[in-house]
Structure formats: C-alpha cells, structure tokens
Design a protein around this motif. Structure first.
Motif, mmCIF file in Angstrom:
data_model
loop_
_atom_site.group_PDB
_atom_site.id
_atom_site.type_symbol
_atom_site.label_atom_id
_atom_site.label_comp_id
_atom_site.label_asym_id
_atom_site.label_seq_id
_atom_site.Cartn_x
_atom_site.Cartn_y
_atom_site.Cartn_z
ATOM 1 N N ARG A 11 0.830 -1.208 0.000
ATOM 2 C CA ARG A 11 0.000 0.000 0.000
ATOM 3 C C ARG A 11 0.861 1.253 0.000
ATOM 4 N NH1 ARG A 11 -3.826 2.359 -2.231
ATOM 5 N NH2 ARG A 11 -5.373 3.477 -0.943
ATOM 6 N N ASP B 96 1.870 2.432 -3.375
ATOM 7 C CA ASP B 96 0.834 3.144 -4.128
ATOM 8 C C ASP B 96 0.931 4.646 -3.929
ATOM 9 O OD1 ASP B 96 -0.199 0.723 -4.984
ATOM 10 O OD2 ASP B 96 -1.722 0.620 -3.418
ATOM 11 N N LYS C 194 -4.770 -6.280 4.633
ATOM 12 C CA LYS C 194 -5.679 -5.133 4.748
ATOM 13 C C LYS C 194 -5.351 -4.304 5.987
ATOM 14 C CE LYS C 194 -9.595 -7.204 2.278
ATOM 15 N NZ LYS C 194 -11.009 -7.640 2.382
ATOM 16 N N ALA D 174 -2.289 -2.304 5.231
ATOM 17 C CA ALA D 174 -2.620 -1.215 4.308
ATOM 18 C C ALA D 174 -3.338 -0.079 5.033
ATOM 19 C CB ALA D 174 -3.485 -1.751 3.167
ATOM 20 N N GLU E 191 -2.298 3.955 5.327
ATOM 21 C CA GLU E 191 -3.195 5.051 4.959
ATOM 22 C C GLU E 191 -3.371 6.032 6.121
ATOM 23 O OE1 GLU E 191 -6.769 3.157 3.670
ATOM 24 O OE2 GLU E 191 -5.796 2.129 1.994
#
Length: 354
Positions: free
Chosen positions: A101, A104, A299, A302, A306
């Motif tokens: 993540r 990204d 998840k 990630a 974030e």
C-alpha cells in the motif's frame, strides 16, 4: 489560533542561521555536535516539527536528483531481529500489505529493529531523523511487553494491534468484539444451545481477550438461563482445568483461541470435533484448518499506512491527545468445524477424571 513554529523561529531562538538549524536537524557532520544537540533541544522545546513532504522537496532541490521514495519505518522489538516474521510464530504478518500500500503512495516501508545491540531510544530516533524518516508503524510487541520508549514528538506514529499500551497511539486492529459476536450468532443459527468459551493459549494482548469476553457475555444473556455457561477457568487454561470444566458443563460448541490444543484435549476425554463438539477459532492459526472469523493481515497493514500518511501530510506528530482506532471487521471462514447440529449420544466418560 497560534501559528506553528517555523525554522526561522528556531534559528532566532538559537542565535544561528536557519541553514545551521536545517543542517543540525538532519545531523549533518558539518555542524559541531554540541551545536546540533543545542539546536535540536531548542526545536523540541519550541515544538518545531519537520514537514516530511517539504523535506523531501528540499532534498530534491538540493541534490538536483530525481526524487526517491520516502521511507516509512516498520519498527519491531522482538528479542531477535526477525522474531516478528511468521516463520517464527503463528501471528499474522502485516508487513507485506503495508509495503504494497505504501508503494501506491510513493513510499517504501523498511524494517527497523529497536533491540539492535547497543541501541538506545535516543540513538534510534537520531538514526531515523538523519535518514529523513518521519513516519513510524509500530509492529506488534512480543508476549509480555506492552510499552516502548521513543522520542515520539519527532514522528508521526501508528501502531498495529493492541499490544502497545504505553503510550497509547493511533492504531489499527481487528474487530475482536465482532469476532465473538459473529461466532455466537453462527452457533445459535446452526442449533447449538450450550456454547462455551475457553482461553486455550496465552494471548499477546490481554485487552483482546477483554473484548472477546465482552461480546461472549453479552450474547450469553440472550440465551435461556439453563444454557448459559461460565467461562472456562484461568487465562490461559490448562488441560486439567479444561477437562474438569468441560465435563461439568458439557458444552456442545466451543469458542477458543487455539483450536489445536482444544482438539487434543477433547480427544483425550473421548470427544470428537466436530462430531461431538463444534468449534470456532477466535484467531486464525496456520497449523490447523478451522472455522472462524478471518482477518486479512494485508488489509490491516494497508490501513495502517493510509492512516499514517494522513498524519504525515497534516504534520501531526507525537502521542495524540485523542487516540483514534481503526477496526477491521473480519470475514467468516468455513471449515467443517461448525456443522448444522445433529443431536448425538455422547460416549461414556471414564470413571476416573483425573
């Protein structure tokens, strides 16, 4: 609203040029160590915080080179460097999801071991600052450890799981209350009436168990009084206590955090899983296929990235006055350990229960 402290404010308070402040905060050897230490102390006293995005832009301007990925530190404190990795235990691995993540967003995640020989909290923080690292993801701590000492004001931080209890940081974790809530509802839907709860293994965070128990005890109140069972004694329990509790109360379904141990203990008292007793695992274990609520560690990793990048973009550092928690709700995983209930005659129990 009071304006944030600037680099110029630090320079004026220290009686030096702002370039000296910038170099000192980056631990540049061109500045004498005594000056660096004094400037850092003044910056901390004034509450100055480096904006990671501005720092990255200035680095590009200074070097004239294409920008590199900014780094996020994944901090662990196990007794060994890689003790946090799955090959050394059966806990989930959040690192791959965090790394994917972060990419990204143009970041990379790098592992840092806080227990490096000779390492001190101050030296560790200086190393990170010298590399321009402003964001930390705190990995799960080993069993029995619940605190860390770092110079938190220098970094934006997010913790994984609930093992870190001092200080209380923003963190991302599984929705443990919902795990048991889901499990109890599935058991009732499939016809189980006497649902037991046992800590069959030590937890790395007692607060997780508190949330499990909260959901279990609340759901017990929805059952007829005759079907409400006491929790198996001790946390964690042992084979002798489990055997006595089971034979005293004869649950037809079990919620446990280590299904492997429970299956072994039940086998010794003549109970088959799921033939005689159904079972739901509260933690997904790699060594045994089991029914339960599954949380994708990718998840969770990630979500931590974030959350952390949001803090970094807002230049929010240190221990938060109001701690935020992100809960990931898991997905039900089926593996034949909780079939629709068919009443069976129990095998006779040996006379000697010792």
């Amino acid at each position: 609203m009071q304006n944030e402290t600037t680099l110029q404010d630090v320079a004026q308070a220290a009686g030096v040029h702002r370039t000296t402040v910038s170099l000192s905060l980056r631990d540049n050897p061109r500045i004498p160590q005594a000056t660096r230490d004094r400037v850092k102390a003044i910056a901390r006293e004034l509450g100055y915080r480096t904006n990671p995005l501005v720092s990255a832009l200035m680095q590009v301007r200074r070097s004239g080179k294409p920008p590199k990925q900014a780094t996020i530190a994944f901090v662990t404190n196990y007794p060994t460097r890689y003790g946090w990795k799955p090959e050394h235990h059966d806990r989930p691995d959040f690192f791959p999801g965090a790394a994917a993540r972060a990419e990204d967003f143009g970041y990379k995640v790098e592992h840092f071991w806080l227990a490096e020989p000779g390492m001190t909290p101050h030296r560790f923080c200086d190393i990170l600052s010298a590399r321009g690292i402003n964001g930390l993801i705190i990995g799960r701590l080993p069993t029995g450890q619940d605190s860390l000492e770092l110079e938190w004001d220098r970094f934006s931080c997010v913790a994984l799981g609930m093992t870190l209890r001092s200080p209380i940081l923003h963190h991302v974790t599984e929705n443990h209350f919902d795990t048991v809530w889901q499990a109890m509802e599935r058991c009732v839907e499939r016809g189980y009436q006497r649902i037991g709860f046992a800590f069959t293994d030590k937890q790395d965070s007692p607060h997780v168990g508190d949330r499990w128990l909260g959901a279990y005890l609340r759901q017990q109140l929805r059952l007829p009084a005759k079907n409400r069972l006491p929790v198996c004694p001790q946390d964690p329990t042992n084979e002798e206590q489990f055997r006595k509790w089971f034979l005293d109360h004869e649950p037809d379904a079990l919620l446990v955090n280590n299904p492997r141990l429970a299956v072994e203990w039940l086998k010794k008292i003549g109970r088959r899983v799921p033939g005689d007793v159904a079972m739901v695992a509260l933690e997904h274990r790699r060594e045994l296929a089991c029914t339960g609520v599954f949380y994708d560690p990718a998840k969770i990793g990630a979500l931590a990235v974030e959350m952390l990048i949001g803090l970094m973009h807002r230049n929010e550092a240190g221990v938060p006055a109001v701690q935020h928690e992100i809960l990931l709700t898991g997905a039900w995983h089926e593996d034949c350990m909780l079939p629709v209930r068919v009443r069976r005659e129990m095998k006779p129990v040996p006379a000697n229960r010792s």
